[in-house]
Design an enzyme around this catalytic site. Structure first.
Site, PDB file in Angstrom:
ATOM      1  N   TRP A 103     -14.406  -1.008  -4.781  1.00 53.94           N
ATOM      2  CA  TRP A 103     -13.164  -1.164  -4.008  1.00 53.94           C
ATOM      3  C   TRP A 103     -12.211  -0.010  -4.289  1.00 53.94           C
ATOM      4  O   TRP A 103     -10.986  -0.199  -4.304  1.00 53.94           O
ATOM      5  CB  TRP A 103     -12.478  -2.499  -4.348  1.00 53.94           C
ATOM      6  CG  TRP A 103     -13.124  -3.652  -3.653  1.00 53.94           C
ATOM      7  CD1 TRP A 103     -14.170  -4.388  -4.103  1.00 53.94           C
ATOM      8  CD2 TRP A 103     -12.781  -4.188  -2.369  1.00 53.94           C
ATOM      9  NE1 TRP A 103     -14.510  -5.345  -3.176  1.00 53.94           N
ATOM     10  CE2 TRP A 103     -13.668  -5.252  -2.110  1.00 53.94           C
ATOM     11  CE3 TRP A 103     -11.812  -3.869  -1.407  1.00 53.94           C
ATOM     12  CZ2 TRP A 103     -13.622  -6.000  -0.934  1.00 53.94           C
ATOM     13  CZ3 TRP A 103     -11.762  -4.617  -0.245  1.00 53.94           C
ATOM     14  CH2 TRP A 103     -12.664  -5.667  -0.018  1.00 53.94           C
ATOM     15  N   ARG A 123       0.810  -1.220   0.000  1.00 58.47           N
ATOM     16  CA  ARG A 123       0.000   0.000   0.000  1.00 58.47           C
ATOM     17  C   ARG A 123       0.839   1.263   0.000  1.00 58.47           C
ATOM     18  O   ARG A 123       0.326   2.343   0.280  1.00 58.47           O
ATOM     19  CB  ARG A 123      -0.985  -0.050   1.157  1.00 58.47           C
ATOM     20  CG  ARG A 123      -1.995  -1.170   0.925  1.00 58.47           C
ATOM     21  CD  ARG A 123      -2.968  -1.425   2.028  1.00 58.47           C
ATOM     22  NE  ARG A 123      -3.931  -2.441   1.601  1.00 58.47           N
ATOM     23  CZ  ARG A 123      -4.408  -3.408   2.367  1.00 58.47           C
ATOM     24  NH1 ARG A 123      -4.021  -3.511   3.620  1.00 58.47           N
ATOM     25  NH2 ARG A 123      -5.262  -4.279   1.895  1.00 58.47           N
ATOM     26  N   ASP A 129     -15.540 -10.863  11.412  1.00 58.33           N
ATOM     27  CA  ASP A 129     -14.384 -10.539  10.573  1.00 58.33           C
ATOM     28  C   ASP A 129     -14.385  -9.070  10.172  1.00 58.33           C
ATOM     29  O   ASP A 129     -13.931  -8.714   9.089  1.00 58.33           O
ATOM     30  CB  ASP A 129     -14.336 -11.431   9.320  1.00 58.33           C
ATOM     31  CG  ASP A 129     -13.063 -11.204   8.505  1.00 58.33           C
ATOM     32  OD1 ASP A 129     -12.034 -10.845   9.102  1.00 58.33           O
ATOM     33  OD2 ASP A 129     -13.110 -11.382   7.275  1.00 58.33           O
ATOM     34  N   GLY A 175      -1.678 -10.620   9.502  1.00 58.07           N
ATOM     35  CA  GLY A 175      -1.606 -12.073   9.682  1.00 58.07           C
ATOM     36  C   GLY A 175      -2.648 -12.604  10.648  1.00 58.07           C
ATOM     37  O   GLY A 175      -2.517 -13.720  11.142  1.00 58.07           O
ATOM     38  N   GLY A 176      -3.687 -11.822  10.921  1.00 65.04           N
ATOM     39  CA  GLY A 176      -4.727 -12.250  11.848  1.00 65.04           C
ATOM     40  C   GLY A 176      -5.346 -13.584  11.460  1.00 65.04           C
ATOM     41  O   GLY A 176      -5.726 -14.372  12.324  1.00 65.04           O
ATOM     42  N   GLU A 177      -5.419 -13.846  10.157  1.00 64.93           N
ATOM     43  CA  GLU A 177      -6.007 -15.114   9.699  1.00 64.93           C
ATOM     44  C   GLU A 177      -5.056 -16.284   9.942  1.00 64.93           C
ATOM     45  O   GLU A 177      -5.402 -17.438   9.679  1.00 64.93           O
ATOM     46  CB  GLU A 177      -6.386 -15.020   8.226  1.00 64.93           C
ATOM     47  CG  GLU A 177      -7.765 -14.430   7.982  1.00 64.93           C
ATOM     48  CD  GLU A 177      -7.909 -12.987   8.447  1.00 64.93           C
ATOM     49  OE1 GLU A 177      -6.968 -12.205   8.205  1.00 64.93           O
ATOM     50  OE2 GLU A 177      -8.928 -12.646   9.068  1.00 64.93           O
ATOM     51  N   ASP A 226     -12.480  -6.438  10.545  1.00 63.73           N
ATOM     52  CA  ASP A 226     -11.232  -5.725  10.848  1.00 63.73           C
ATOM     53  C   ASP A 226     -11.519  -4.231  10.810  1.00 63.73           C
ATOM     54  O   ASP A 226     -11.982  -3.735   9.787  1.00 63.73           O
ATOM     55  CB  ASP A 226     -10.201  -5.974   9.743  1.00 63.73           C
ATOM     56  CG  ASP A 226      -9.545  -7.318   9.782  1.00 63.73           C
ATOM     57  OD1 ASP A 226      -8.480  -7.417  10.383  1.00 63.73           O
ATOM     58  OD2 ASP A 226     -10.089  -8.245   9.145  1.00 63.73           O
TER      59      ASP A 226
END
Lengths: 200, 579
Positions: free
Chosen positions: B483, B137, B309, B197-199, B311
């Site tokens: 998006w 990003r 979920d 990396g939460g998943e 976030d």
């Protein structure tokens, strides 16, 4: 150029417990760490990093049966695929030293295999690299609607009856096959290496 | 001996990973160093940081391209990035030099007026790396260096003039699921990053490194360890060690107070009952972090015990809001849970709740405590382990990571929103394995759980809100998803892509009317920027579809009968100008 070590040590990763299993499989007692054990540990790590070999067994990865050897009867039509790792039968070492060794294993209708795909399957049981050819995510799911293996990360789909060819999604290369065979009447074994380059 | 083995292996891994390289055909001469004063007070003709200013507005005062002439905009030059997947980074520009990051650990330096390549850096990815979000990003500029946070969790300092590596540091272990997507934040001589990396069941944190030497200055976790403040919001077990709380986007920063504000992701695994049904601070929160010390000086949790979920990836925008006759410096956040939050920061750090209201249909949050902002939930729409529940907005929220914008000219907040899509989730027990997905919801359940609201007629939107009054001023609909991060300009124009028809568009900031659109090679999910060179204004954006836009596209193909649109991948930098 200056390079800093990370705050924590990041070793080449393999599952310590599996390596210890492997060491025990070689007949070397655990417990006190000796130079012999160090060599055995290193040997086990080397075996764990090798790609699947002809004659390897398949073992469950994760879940209640983690590390157990997979038999044909463990796979049923219509069930989600298993993720498996190969196991060197002589040393007992599970080859989980690289995640590129992950295998997706499932049973599908054998009547639908095309002629080039059927060899290397066992009564509908077929194995592929579990590493997506797009961005290397694990191909762990079965999409019932599309009748295809499915990558959760970026949603590429692969046709198990046609040698893992891309059905749709961002992947542009088929999923590599891993040939299987029966040893004796009931032991599932790997019959060779991956059919193509693993990953992207 | 075990220590020796680990050390040897670690050294081998580190050496094997030191593979970044630059090809430098044209070293940049007379480079204008990016001082912190320039970052605090950015010049209109440059775009020195991802959102244009410290406060995260996504606004440029440039007005040569404006609502009356934007219809004549045409491509000035293009540059193919040579890689696939989601291109999300805005081109940064410093006095005629453009810096662009792309997926696959690549940084490009280009002549901002012509597109001529000046240098290129790429750090080879490890052979066994896989990530859910292979994107980047943006970089950060400070002094005569460029800093980039990479997919394999390395932070690298490059010479902005040549692309040569000055230092690099492994922030964490990619094999344990740690990675980075955000642009670093450069302030007070420090380079700050956060981990994703939460998943994978990581334990999130924000870390600061000395800009000069690369030595770690501080590390502030988003999930407290036992005994630390906030640890009483976690169960008395090891859940905190794998508690998630990713940091997906660059924090915004108030130079007056030295406090940075970061949006913190959801907790891991997804279902809240696996984390004791407790608040699980500081996940799904804004964290106020002192840049000098790393001290957590304030926070506000948007919603507790996330099970959707959602976030809360976005850092709040910082701008003045007037309520009840009082004008105050506010934190304004467009939360993934479908609500706009108006918060009041203090110079010391603590954050006060002022107001919150929904901007898309929401059937989960039923009320806000007027004093604290603590939310109440409708239990019928709260999934758990072994408990299926349908909820709106979907797990992608009313707004995911794409940036909102604020224009001081119109006084409006602009939101790239998604309406009418809902999710059904049901958790299942899952064992943690380092480096493997640790979601706690079976993948077929996630995939099969999307639905559209009865009577839906569109999904994507751009919304314009007056936060002073809490009123929506206009809304523009798109048939399918949006998006597209938003750029607002002094010319009264909003630039944004985000749709699956390849278009990059200009909208009237006052009315939402589409003034111009141009079909690009792929889909535009990147953040646009604008700058001028020798008095000529340009608008730049990357087109390169991927990541969650690709996922959502696949979902829509599955639930909209007869709909079968595919968006090709592959990145191109587009730069537009008036004839």
């Amino acid at each position: 150029m200056k390079a800093f070590r990370p705050a924590r040590s990041f070793g080449i990763r393999w599952n310590r417990r599996r390596v210890v299993q492997g060491v025990l499989g070689l007949g070397i007692a655990g417990g006190l760490v000796s130079p012999d054990a160090w060599m055995a540990d290193a040997d086990a790590a080397e075996i764990a990093r090798q790609r699947p070999q002809d004659g390897d067994q398949l073992t469950f990865f994760g879940g209640d049966r983690d590390g157990e050897v997979i038999a044909p009867a463990d796979l049923s039509l219509g069930e989600q695929p298993f993720i498996a790792y190969p196991r060197d039968p002589s040393s007992g070492v599970i080859r989980d030293g690289s995640r590129l060794n992950q295998i997706t294993l499932l049973r599908v209708d054998p009547a639908r295999f095309d002629d080039r795909t059927r060899p290397g399957t066992v009564d509908g049981i077929i194995a592929f690299s579990a590493t997506c050819t797009h961005q290397q995510c694990p191909v762990t799911a079965w999409d019932e609607q599309a009748e295809a293996l499915f990558c959760f990360c970026h949603r590429s789909r692969f046709d198990p009856w046609n040698a893992g060819k891309v059905v749709n999604g961002p992947a542009t290369r088929k999923l590599p096959r891993l040939p299987l065979r029966l040893e004796g009447e009931n032991e599932l074994r790997i019959a060779g290496g991956f059919s193509g380059r693993v990953g992207n | 001996m075990r220590g020796l083995l680990t050390g040897t292996a670690a050294a081998a891994a580190l050496l094997a990973l030191m593979v970044g390289s630059a090809t430098s055909a044209n070293a940049i001469e007379n480079y204008n160093p990016v001082t912190e004063d320039r970052l605090d007070n950015p010049e209109p003709h440059n775009w020195l940081q991802v959102r244009g200013n410290r406060e995260g507005w996504g606004y440029s005062p440039l007005d040569q391209i404006n609502a009356s002439n934007v219809g004549s905009l045409q491509p000035a030059w293009l540059f193919s990035t040579g890689v696939q997947e989601g291109h999300q980074s805005p081109p940064l520009v410093n006095d005629g030099v453009m810096y662009v990051t792309t997926p696959m650990n690549q940084v490009l330096a280009l002549d901002a007026a012509t597109g001529k390549r000046l240098w290129r850096f790429q750090r080879e990815l490890p052979e066994d790396l896989f990530q859910l979000h292979p994107t980047n990003r943006g970089p950060a500029l400070l002094g005569d260096r460029l800093y980039v946070a990479l997919t394999d969790c390395f932070l690298v300092a490059l010479d902005a003039r040549t692309g040569e590596v000055i230092w690099e540091v492994a922030v964490d272990d990619y094999q344990a699921g740690y990675y980075m997507t955000l642009a670093p934040l450069a302030a007070k001589g420090k380079i700050m990053v956060g981990v994703s990396g939460g998943e994978y069941g990581i334990r999130g944190y924000i870390a600061a490194y000395d800009a000069e030497s690369g030595e770690e200055a501080w590390r502030t976790y988003t999930v407290p360890a036992p005994g630390e403040p906030g640890s009483d919001t976690w169960p008395d077990d090891d859940a905190w060690k794998t508690g998630g709380g990713s940091v997906w986007l660059t924090g915004n920063y108030d130079p007056e107070t030295g406090i940075s504000y970061w949006g913190i992701g959801n907790a891991a695994p997804w279902m809240g009952d696996t984390r004791g049904g407790m608040d699980n601070l500081y996940t799904t929160s804004v964290m106020a972090v002192n840049v000098e010390s790393g001290a957590l000086v304030g926070h506000h949790q948007y919603h507790w015990n996330d099970s959707w979920d959602w976030d809360e990836v976005s850092p709040p925008l910082i701008y003045d809001v007037t309520r009840d006759g009082e004008t105050f410096k506010a934190l304004v956040n467009v939360a993934r849970n479908g609500h706009i939050y108006l918060l009041k920061p203090t110079a010391e750090g603590p954050i006060e709740f002022v107001d919150a209201w929904n901007y898309v249909y929401s059937n989960v949050i039923t009320a806000f405590d007027p004093d604290t902002g603590r939310v109440s939930y409708d239990d019928n729409h709260w999934p758990g382990t072994g408990k299926a529940a349908l909820f709106c907005p979907s797990l992608w929220g009313g707004k995911d990571w794409p940036y909102s914008a604020y224009s001081p000219d119109t006084g409006l907040l602009y939101i790239p929103a998604n309406e009418n899509l809902c999710s059904t989730l049901e958790g299942a027990e899952e064992k943690y394995v380092p480096g493997e997905l640790y979601i706690g919801v079976p993948i077929p359940v996630i995939l099969g759980g999307f639905s559209l609201r009865e009577g839906w007629d569109h999904i994507g939107e751009i919304q314009a809100w007056n936060v002073d009054s809490g009123e929506e001023v206009w809304s523009k609909d798109f048939a399918h998803q949006n998006w597209g991060p938003i750029l607002a300009t002094g010319g009264g124009v909003l630039f944004s892509g985000g749709t699956n028809d390849h278009m990059f568009r200009a909208h009237d900031a006052a009315t939402g009317e589409t003034l111009w659109e141009y079909p690009t090679n792929s889909g535009v999910t990147a953040s646009p920027s604008t700058y001028s060179v020798d008095g000529k204004q340009y608008v730049a954006v990357q087109s390169g579809w991927g990541v969650d836009a690709e996922r959502k596209q696949d979902v829509l193909r599955g639930i909209i009968p007869g709909y079968d649109v595919h968006v090709p991948q592959g990145g191109v930098i587009w730069v537009f100008a008036l004839p």
